[in-house]
Design a protein around this motif. Structure first.
Motif, mmCIF file in Angstrom:
data_model
loop_
_atom_site.group_PDB
_atom_site.id
_atom_site.type_symbol
_atom_site.label_atom_id
_atom_site.label_comp_id
_atom_site.label_asym_id
_atom_site.label_seq_id
_atom_site.Cartn_x
_atom_site.Cartn_y
_atom_site.Cartn_z
ATOM 1 N N ILE A 111 26.190 -23.233 37.039
ATOM 2 C CA ILE A 111 24.863 -23.850 37.135
ATOM 3 C C ILE A 111 24.499 -23.931 38.610
ATOM 4 O O ILE A 111 25.270 -24.448 39.424
ATOM 5 N N ILE A 112 23.342 -23.369 38.932
ATOM 6 C CA ILE A 112 22.959 -23.225 40.336
ATOM 7 C C ILE A 112 21.590 -23.853 40.549
ATOM 8 O O ILE A 112 20.697 -23.725 39.726
ATOM 9 N N ASN A 113 21.473 -24.575 41.639
ATOM 10 C CA ASN A 113 20.176 -25.164 41.997
ATOM 11 C C ASN A 113 20.103 -25.294 43.514
ATOM 12 O O ASN A 113 21.078 -25.666 44.165
ATOM 13 N N GLN A 114 18.956 -24.964 44.064
ATOM 14 C CA GLN A 114 18.723 -25.004 45.511
ATOM 15 C C GLN A 114 19.836 -24.306 46.295
ATOM 16 O O GLN A 114 20.301 -24.803 47.318
ATOM 17 N N VAL A 127 19.553 -21.464 26.058
ATOM 18 C CA VAL A 127 20.105 -20.982 24.783
ATOM 19 C C VAL A 127 20.780 -19.623 24.999
ATOM 20 O O VAL A 127 21.851 -19.348 24.450
ATOM 21 N N GLU A 128 20.134 -18.800 25.814
ATOM 22 C CA GLU A 128 20.683 -17.467 26.095
ATOM 23 C C GLU A 128 22.054 -17.597 26.755
ATOM 24 O O GLU A 128 23.008 -16.918 26.373
ATOM 25 N N ALA A 129 22.145 -18.471 27.747
ATOM 26 C CA ALA A 129 23.413 -18.657 28.460
ATOM 27 C C ALA A 129 24.472 -19.203 27.512
ATOM 28 O O ALA A 129 25.623 -18.752 27.507
ATOM 29 N N ASP A 130 24.061 -20.164 26.686
ATOM 30 C CA ASP A 130 24.993 -20.805 25.757
ATOM 31 C C ASP A 130 25.518 -19.806 24.733
ATOM 32 O O ASP A 130 26.702 -19.772 24.405
ATOM 33 N N GLU A 131 24.591 -18.971 24.251
ATOM 34 C CA GLU A 131 24.939 -18.026 23.185
ATOM 35 C C GLU A 131 25.830 -16.889 23.695
ATOM 36 O O GLU A 131 26.745 -16.448 23.006
ATOM 37 N N LEU A 132 25.554 -16.440 24.920
ATOM 38 C CA LEU A 132 26.194 -15.211 25.381
ATOM 39 C C LEU A 132 27.428 -15.395 26.258
ATOM 40 O O LEU A 132 28.365 -14.608 26.184
ATOM 41 N N CYS A 133 27.411 -16.409 27.108
ATOM 42 C CA CYS A 133 28.327 -16.387 28.251
ATOM 43 C C CYS A 133 29.707 -16.994 27.976
ATOM 44 O O CYS A 133 29.820 -18.009 27.288
ATOM 45 N N GLU A 151 21.236 -27.659 28.589
ATOM 46 C CA GLU A 151 20.059 -28.309 29.197
ATOM 47 C C GLU A 151 20.443 -29.720 29.650
ATOM 48 O O GLU A 151 20.099 -30.143 30.755
ATOM 49 N N ASP A 152 21.185 -30.444 28.770
ATOM 50 C CA ASP A 152 21.620 -31.804 29.121
ATOM 51 C C ASP A 152 22.568 -31.772 30.314
ATOM 52 O O ASP A 152 22.520 -32.644 31.180
ATOM 53 N N LEU A 199 23.360 -32.914 35.975
ATOM 54 C CA LEU A 199 23.779 -32.506 37.319
ATOM 55 C C LEU A 199 22.651 -32.606 38.342
ATOM 56 O O LEU A 199 22.870 -32.978 39.487
ATOM 57 N N VAL A 200 21.444 -32.226 37.905
ATOM 58 C CA VAL A 200 20.331 -32.091 38.860
ATOM 59 C C VAL A 200 19.435 -33.331 38.844
ATOM 60 O O VAL A 200 18.792 -33.653 39.849
ATOM 61 N N GLY A 201 19.405 -34.026 37.725
ATOM 62 C CA GLY A 201 18.541 -35.197 37.630
ATOM 63 C C GLY A 201 17.184 -34.875 37.035
ATOM 64 O O GLY A 201 16.384 -35.762 36.770
ATOM 65 N N ARG A 202 16.902 -33.583 36.854
ATOM 66 C CA ARG A 202 15.639 -33.153 36.255
ATOM 67 C C ARG A 202 15.909 -31.952 35.361
ATOM 68 O O ARG A 202 16.921 -31.266 35.521
ATOM 69 N N SER A 203 14.983 -31.698 34.435
ATOM 70 C CA SER A 203 15.149 -30.510 33.594
ATOM 71 C C SER A 203 14.737 -29.268 34.394
ATOM 72 O O SER A 203 14.076 -29.387 35.439
ATOM 73 N N ILE A 204 15.115 -28.094 33.882
ATOM 74 C CA ILE A 204 14.730 -26.845 34.553
ATOM 75 C C ILE A 204 13.211 -26.761 34.671
ATOM 76 O O ILE A 204 12.670 -26.392 35.708
#
Lengths: 293, 339
Positions: B222-225, B211-217, B317-318, B323-328
């Motif tokens: 999106i970064i993972n591993q 929500v923070e990213a959505d509201e502000l940025c 979140e969706d 992208l990742v296949g799992r939620s954060i």
């Protein structure tokens, strides 16, 4: 309107600024004597107690011969050696303090700060509190133990110059230890004490170097602290200090030159080691690593 | 010197050699790999990902705390590895969730000291401190020793320290971590106001709060591993899922065998499961709405009661799940170690 950004980007004299503010911060930390009892313990009782232990040991070994020149030799060596712990360890301890305790190291490191000047500045307060301990110890020695210091006979210029060079030397050695502390995430806290303890043996603080085995004596002769302590003794008690054969063949000017040369060598080595360690710590990601030890 | 790009990275990578006790060979842990980003000046840029994704590693490199092992990065036009002394006067950083600062100094003294490190004279520094403390509703705490502050107020002081120097590029690493709802809202409003007030300012924010990213940025990576999986404006990222149908279902507790059955249904792109005591929540990304019938049939045949069903617009979140296949949350549960 005042432009903050322009002011920050165009300001000069970063080393001086870093040193000045770090000195202020160091003093705020060192002078935070909310409890006068603790202050008395750390600054008066602790140094006096350690000096007293030495006096008692000396008394037992020599059957109470306090008139021997060895007594003021030991007493003054021990008193001035307090600077070694205070300044050298004080400078390097700032790394641990900021990294582990206050968790500010990363913010200071990423600010436009000359980190080496900052560390030296943090050591200034330790010079002042250390001086207080040294003064108290020597004062008690003169007043109660007949350490033969006569104010009129003190070589003030020699004492002043030697003290300043020595403190600068100790600050630079502190910078070297601070560099090593940056790359030693674990057990870095013991580094300063270990080095100060080792140097205690090899710098003629409590016994002339002749007492050491011949193969260990060169280590003492390579240590600038040896010449620093000798010059301080000579400045305060003149001929009494010259009674020992180790450095008797050297004039004050010779000793001062040796001290200056070794300070220069150790200073350059310290700065180089610090820079290398700084780069290494950055490469390994250790700058802000908190161990919570 | 001005640059159209505040932050630029090319194939940036960071690997750590980890030597485990009693093992001769060192293991290599890749925290960041092939990260290429361009952040224009004036932008509020978000790095979104779970703990351990590489966000903090990236910030450490960009703020000159850590050397990269591959690629390069420039901040305010200067290479962070080769010219750190040029970068530092132009940046500032704040890490969330920590109690940093000299506890024996007052709030004002702490901030004044850092202003001095940046070369700001006392008078403008004090004016700036007053302004920031008023904005953060801390004016009455200016002369309180930091050690006497609550964790939240210490965090706010830390935030004030970051904004104090009005940097060209500000790095905020999880700035609202550990703050209560009200304080988080204040900080978000302050951050947005700061960036809007001067388009020469750039802010890089890491967060694992969607929500923070959505509201502000303005833009989000999106970064993972250690990899950047997508980088775009939040609206564009969500736009990618417009063709899919997104449903939120609340059902009676799931049996273990049901989730694989749901995942195997044709047209089910992603399903994430959030178990609770007396119910379970299921978030579906479906190829189209017609797949919903098969989902409900499968649940009914497994004796799972449907308690609630909502169709909703896609969120970040969706996008992450897609992208990742799992939620954060699921990623963090699987690997709780922070990077």
């Amino acid at each position: 309107m005042f432009n903050l950004r322009a002011e920050i980007e165009n300001r000069e004299w970063v080393p001086w600024r870093s040193f000045r503010i770090a000195t202020w911060l160091g003093w705020q930390i060192e002078s935070n004597w909310t409890d006068p009892f603790l202050f008395a313990v750390y600054s008066i009782v602790k140094p006096l107690a350690s000096a007293l232990i030495l006096v008692v040991m000396y008394g037992v070994i020599t059957n109470g011969d306090f008139t021997s020149p060895l007594f003021p030799y030991i007493y003054l060596g021990n008193a001035f050696y307090m600077y070694v712990g205070a300044v050298m360890t004080g400078v390097s301890w700032s790394v641990i303090d900021d990294r582990e305790h206050y968790k500010t190291l990363k913010y200071i490191y990423t600010a436009p700060v000359d980190y080496m000047a900052y560390l030296i500045g943090r050591g200034v307060a330790r010079v002042l509190t250390g001086s207080f301990s040294v003064l108290i110890t020597i004062g008690c020695g003169v007043a109660f133990l007949r350490v033969p210091i006569h104010v009129a006979a003190i070589d003030v210029p020699l004492f002043g110059v030697t003290l300043v060079i020595g403190i600068l030397l100790l600050a630079l050695l502190g910078v070297l230890l601070a560099g090593l502390t940056l790359v030693l995430a674990h057990h870095a806290g013991y580094l300063g004490e270990s080095v100060a303890g080792a140097l205690y043996l090899f710098s003629g603080a409590i016994f002339p170097l002749d007492i050491l085995p011949a193969w260990l004596q060169p280590i003492g002769f390579l240590m600038p602290i040896t010449y620093w302590l000798e010059l301080l003794r000579r400045a305060l008690i003149g001929s009494v200090a010259e009674a020992f054969p180790t450095l008797a063949g050297f004039s004050n000017a010779h000793l001062l030159l040796i001290l200056l040369a070794l300070t220069l060598v150790f200073g350059v080595v310290s700065v180089l080691v610090f820079r290398l360690c700084d780069q290494r710590a950055r490469a390994l990601g250790l700058i802000d690593q908190v161990t919570n030890h | 010197m001005t640059h159209s790009l505040a932050i630029e990275t090319q194939d940036l990578g960071r690997a750590y050699k980890i030597r485990e006790a009693k093992k001769k060979e060192a293991k290599t842990l890749v925290a960041l790999r092939d990260v290429s980003l361009q952040v224009p000046r004036g932008e509020l840029f978000g790095l979104l990902g779970p703990n351990g994704a590489g966000k903090t590693t990236l910030i450490k490199i960009l703020t000159t705390l850590l050397a990269p092992t591959a690629g390069w990065a420039r901040v305010a036009g200067f290479d962070v590895a080769r010219a750190p002394n040029q970068v530092r006067p132009r940046i500032n950083m704040v890490s969330g969730g920590e109690s940093s600062g000299y506890g024996l100094l007052t709030v004002r003294e702490n901030l004044w000291m850092f202003a001095q490190f940046y070369g700001i004279p006392t008078k403008p520094a004090n004016a700036r401190i007053d302004e920031l403390l008023a904005t953060l509703k801390m004016s009455d705490r200016a002369n309180t020793k930091s050690s006497d502050l609550s964790t939240g107020l210490r965090q706010k002081t830390n935030i004030a320290r970051g904004f104090l120097t009005d940097p060209q590029v500000l790095f905020l690493d999880e700035p609202t971590l550990g703050l209560d709802v009200g304080a988080s809202r204040d900080v978000r409003a302050f951050v947005r106001g700061w960036i809007n007030a001067d388009r020469a300012r750039t802010l890089l924010l890491t967060t694992h709060y969607m929500v923070e990213a959505d509201e502000l940025c303005d833009h989000v990576a999106i970064i993972n591993q250690g990899r950047v999986l997508a980088c775009d404006a939040p609206a564009n990222l969500k736009q990618r899922l417009q063709r899919e149908a997104i449903f939120h279902l609340e059902v009676s507790p799931l049996k273990d065998s049901v989730l694989p059955m749901l995942q195997a249904l044709p047209g089910v792109c992603q399903v994430t499961h959030h178990p609770a005591d007396d119910r379970a929540a299921l978030d579906f990304i479906l190829a189209d709405e017609s797949v919903l019938g098969a989902v409900i049939n499968t649940l009914t045949q497994a004796d799972i009661r449907l308690l609630r069903l909502d169709k909703r617009a896609p969120t970040l979140e969706d996008v992450f799940v897609n992208l990742v296949g799992r939620s954060i949350e699921e990623v963090e549960r699987a690997d709780p170690s922070p990077a």
